[in-house]
Design an enzyme around this catalytic site. Sequence first.
Site, PDB file in Angstrom:
ATOM      1  N   ARG A 112       5.024  -6.978  10.513  1.00 50.07           N
ATOM      2  CA  ARG A 112       6.323  -7.624  10.664  1.00 50.07           C
ATOM      3  C   ARG A 112       7.446  -6.600  10.741  1.00 50.07           C
ATOM      4  NH1 ARG A 112       6.492 -11.836   6.623  1.00 50.07           N
ATOM      5  NH2 ARG A 112       5.357 -12.849   8.279  1.00 50.07           N
ATOM      6  N   TYR A 113       7.295  -5.493  10.024  1.00 51.96           N
ATOM      7  CA  TYR A 113       8.341  -4.473   9.990  1.00 51.96           C
ATOM      8  C   TYR A 113       7.869  -3.273  10.807  1.00 51.96           C
ATOM      9  CZ  TYR A 113       9.624  -7.344   5.989  1.00 51.96           C
ATOM     10  OH  TYR A 113       9.947  -8.399   5.189  1.00 51.96           O
ATOM     11  N   ARG A 116       5.330  -0.655   8.643  1.00 56.16           N
ATOM     12  CA  ARG A 116       4.381  -1.001   7.591  1.00 56.16           C
ATOM     13  C   ARG A 116       3.683  -2.335   7.853  1.00 56.16           C
ATOM     14  NH1 ARG A 116       9.630  -1.480   6.402  1.00 56.16           N
ATOM     15  NH2 ARG A 116      10.442  -3.087   5.035  1.00 56.16           N
ATOM     16  N   CYS A 125      -8.951 -14.114  -6.478  1.00 56.93           N
ATOM     17  CA  CYS A 125      -8.091 -13.612  -7.557  1.00 56.93           C
ATOM     18  C   CYS A 125      -8.716 -14.097  -8.858  1.00 56.93           C
ATOM     19  CB  CYS A 125      -6.688 -14.202  -7.473  1.00 56.93           C
ATOM     20  SG  CYS A 125      -5.911 -13.985  -5.873  1.00 56.93           S
ATOM     21  N   CYS A 129      -2.637 -18.466  -9.119  1.00 56.83           N
ATOM     22  CA  CYS A 129      -1.309 -18.833  -9.585  1.00 56.83           C
ATOM     23  C   CYS A 129      -0.878 -20.098  -8.850  1.00 56.83           C
ATOM     24  CB  CYS A 129      -0.318 -17.721  -9.288  1.00 56.83           C
ATOM     25  SG  CYS A 129      -0.934 -16.098  -9.748  1.00 56.83           S
ATOM     26  N   CYS A 132       1.465 -19.622  -5.871  1.00 60.62           N
ATOM     27  CA  CYS A 132       1.094 -18.649  -4.835  1.00 60.62           C
ATOM     28  C   CYS A 132       1.645 -19.041  -3.467  1.00 60.62           C
ATOM     29  CB  CYS A 132      -0.422 -18.533  -4.743  1.00 60.62           C
ATOM     30  SG  CYS A 132      -0.949 -17.291  -3.532  1.00 60.62           S
ATOM     31  N   ARG A 134       0.545 -17.847  -0.720  1.00 63.15           N
ATOM     32  CA  ARG A 134      -0.549 -17.801   0.256  1.00 63.15           C
ATOM     33  C   ARG A 134      -1.630 -18.821  -0.099  1.00 63.15           C
ATOM     34  NH1 ARG A 134      -0.929 -11.750   0.574  1.00 63.15           N
ATOM     35  NH2 ARG A 134       1.180 -11.769   1.411  1.00 63.15           N
ATOM     36  N   ASP A 293       9.051 -19.278  -2.478  1.00 62.76           N
ATOM     37  CA  ASP A 293       9.050 -19.638  -1.059  1.00 62.76           C
ATOM     38  C   ASP A 293       9.043 -21.142  -0.827  1.00 62.76           C
ATOM     39  OD1 ASP A 293       9.084 -17.065   0.028  1.00 62.76           O
ATOM     40  OD2 ASP A 293       6.925 -16.829  -0.327  1.00 62.76           O
ATOM     41  N   ASP A 330      12.274 -14.173   1.119  1.00 62.18           N
ATOM     42  CA  ASP A 330      11.436 -13.880   2.280  1.00 62.18           C
ATOM     43  C   ASP A 330      11.650 -15.047   3.232  1.00 62.18           C
ATOM     44  OD1 ASP A 330       9.645 -12.513   3.870  1.00 62.18           O
ATOM     45  OD2 ASP A 330       8.252 -12.107   2.208  1.00 62.18           O
ATOM     46  N   LYS A 337      12.062 -10.083   4.682  1.00 66.49           N
ATOM     47  CA  LYS A 337      12.771 -10.105   3.403  1.00 66.49           C
ATOM     48  C   LYS A 337      14.225  -9.712   3.571  1.00 66.49           C
ATOM     49  CE  LYS A 337       8.602  -8.690   0.847  1.00 66.49           C
ATOM     50  NZ  LYS A 337       7.670  -8.605   1.994  1.00 66.49           N
TER      51      LYS A 337
HETATM   52  C1  LIG Z   1       6.556  -7.906   1.867  1.00 68.83           C
HETATM   53  C2  LIG Z   1       5.890  -7.399   3.053  1.00 68.83           C
HETATM   54  C3  LIG Z   1       5.767  -6.016   3.280  1.00 68.83           C
HETATM   55  C4  LIG Z   1       6.300  -4.981   2.320  1.00 68.83           C
HETATM   56  O1  LIG Z   1       7.687  -5.061   2.216  1.00 68.83           O
HETATM   57  P1  LIG Z   1       8.493  -3.970   1.371  1.00 68.83           P
HETATM   58  O2  LIG Z   1       9.898  -4.467   1.409  1.00 68.83           O
HETATM   59  O3  LIG Z   1       8.322  -2.668   2.071  1.00 68.83           O
HETATM   60  O4  LIG Z   1       7.912  -3.927  -0.003  1.00 68.83           O
HETATM   61  C5  LIG Z   1       5.162  -5.608   4.436  1.00 68.83           C
HETATM   62  N1  LIG Z   1       4.676  -6.496   5.327  1.00 68.83           N
HETATM   63  C6  LIG Z   1       4.789  -7.821   5.140  1.00 68.83           C
HETATM   64  C7  LIG Z   1       4.264  -8.740   6.174  1.00 68.83           C
HETATM   65  C8  LIG Z   1       5.393  -8.318   3.994  1.00 68.83           C
HETATM   66  O5  LIG Z   1       5.476  -9.639   3.804  1.00 68.83           O
HETATM   67  S1  SF4 Z   2       0.156 -14.927  -6.426  1.00 70.50           S
HETATM   68 FE1  SF4 Z   2      -1.571 -15.665  -5.123  1.00 70.50          FE
HETATM   69  S2  SF4 Z   2      -2.511 -13.792  -4.318  1.00 70.50           S
HETATM   70 FE2  SF4 Z   2      -1.238 -13.172  -6.086  1.00 70.50          FE
HETATM   71  S3  SF4 Z   2      -2.624 -13.187  -7.853  1.00 70.50           S
HETATM   72 FE3  SF4 Z   2      -1.637 -15.183  -7.793  1.00 70.50          FE
HETATM   73  S4  SF4 Z   2      -3.045 -16.494  -6.594  1.00 70.50           S
HETATM   74 FE4  SF4 Z   2      -3.625 -14.363  -6.201  1.00 70.50          FE
END
Ligand SMILES: *Cc1c(COP(=O)(O)O)cnc(C)c1O
Ligand code: SF4
Length: 369
Positions: A112-113, A116, A125, A129, A132, A134, A293, A330, A337
Amino acid sequence: MTGGPHGPWSEVAPAQWEDWRWQQSRRLRRPAHFEDSVGLSEEERAAFAATTDAFRTSVTPYYASLFEAGNPHCPIRMQALPQAGELVTHPFELRDPLDEEAHMVAPGVTWRYPDRVLFYVTHNCPVYCRHCTRKRKVSDPGSAAAMDSITAGIAYIAGETAIRDVLVSGGDPLSLSDERLAWILGELQNIDHVEVLRIGTRNPVTLPQRITPELVDVLRSVRPLYVHTHFNHPRECTDRAALALNMLADAGCVLGNQMVLLRGVNDDPETVLTVNRWLLRHRCRPYYLFQADMAEGITHFRTPLSRGLEVVDYLRGRISGMGVPHFVVDLPGGGGKITLTPDYEVSREGSEITFRNGTGGRFVFHDVD
Ligand SMILES: *Cc1c(COP(=O)(O)O)cnc(C)c1O
Ligand code: SF4
């Protein structure tokens, strides 16, 4: 709290309690596991039955032992046990709130960035959580990252010289064996243009026993390695968790915390201040404070944006800048973010700007052209 065996687990031998494989194999997953130990309320029983298909429940004995007995609104319990709020749907909720699947350029690689990527290596996990982001894939065996897809992800990263920073994520990467993790980190480290490696893990919070001398030997060989963890509440700040953080720091890992602001758990500035002081004491810097989120079934955890701003404003006046995280939203749809900051400007007349400070005082600053 020490984080040793107590309450329903007071008979467990310390050596077993310390064995992360024992903790994994004794995870509480079914209603009966909870009924027999921490009990379930009528509401939890119903929410449990209704959420089983959508998002699994799993809690290590260690994490369950942090539940406050007799408190149905215990902040640890609320993060780990299904709740009625998960069953309520809202039209604005999204299955994939950060549009991670659409931004996936190779198996498990979300880019996305510019510099990175996020690299998804497991759906497992120790504790799932309830908040979560995801949820759509974490805990789902159908979303497991197979060996050949991990290999394909690494090959993709190796072919893209713009990628300087790889955030190994999931699920929780420490759910993998030491050998598998060593292999993934070693492969990534061998890529010339990858300058920074990161692991996102909640094991120091939910299964600190996983941070073994063998594991830190693996991590010690990776440079530079940033470890982002996820402490949310003072009850999670046990002596046992502190030991895990200190072992990671001693191995040269640079530690950061990514807290999620959750209604009824930590949506109060003093609670966050307490956690952040403890984190600094154990060489872990508060990095992000996340607005929860727009994911499906977590709206009951969300706080208004103004609450997050109040929290960072309160911290600024009371703890070193090292203890003040970025308050982050985000953005849905893959916007990425952004950081929100409290407004310190009170008024402006020409070049004279009146600011307030963290404790409410007023001060005039002369700006220049
Ligand atoms: C959060 C995230 C990162 C890391 O973001 P930082 O601001 O550098 O910590 C990188 N890729 C994705 C897709 C993310 O959601
Ligand atoms: S937030 Fe989601 S990915 Fe992170 S430890 Fe909890 S369940 Fe696992």
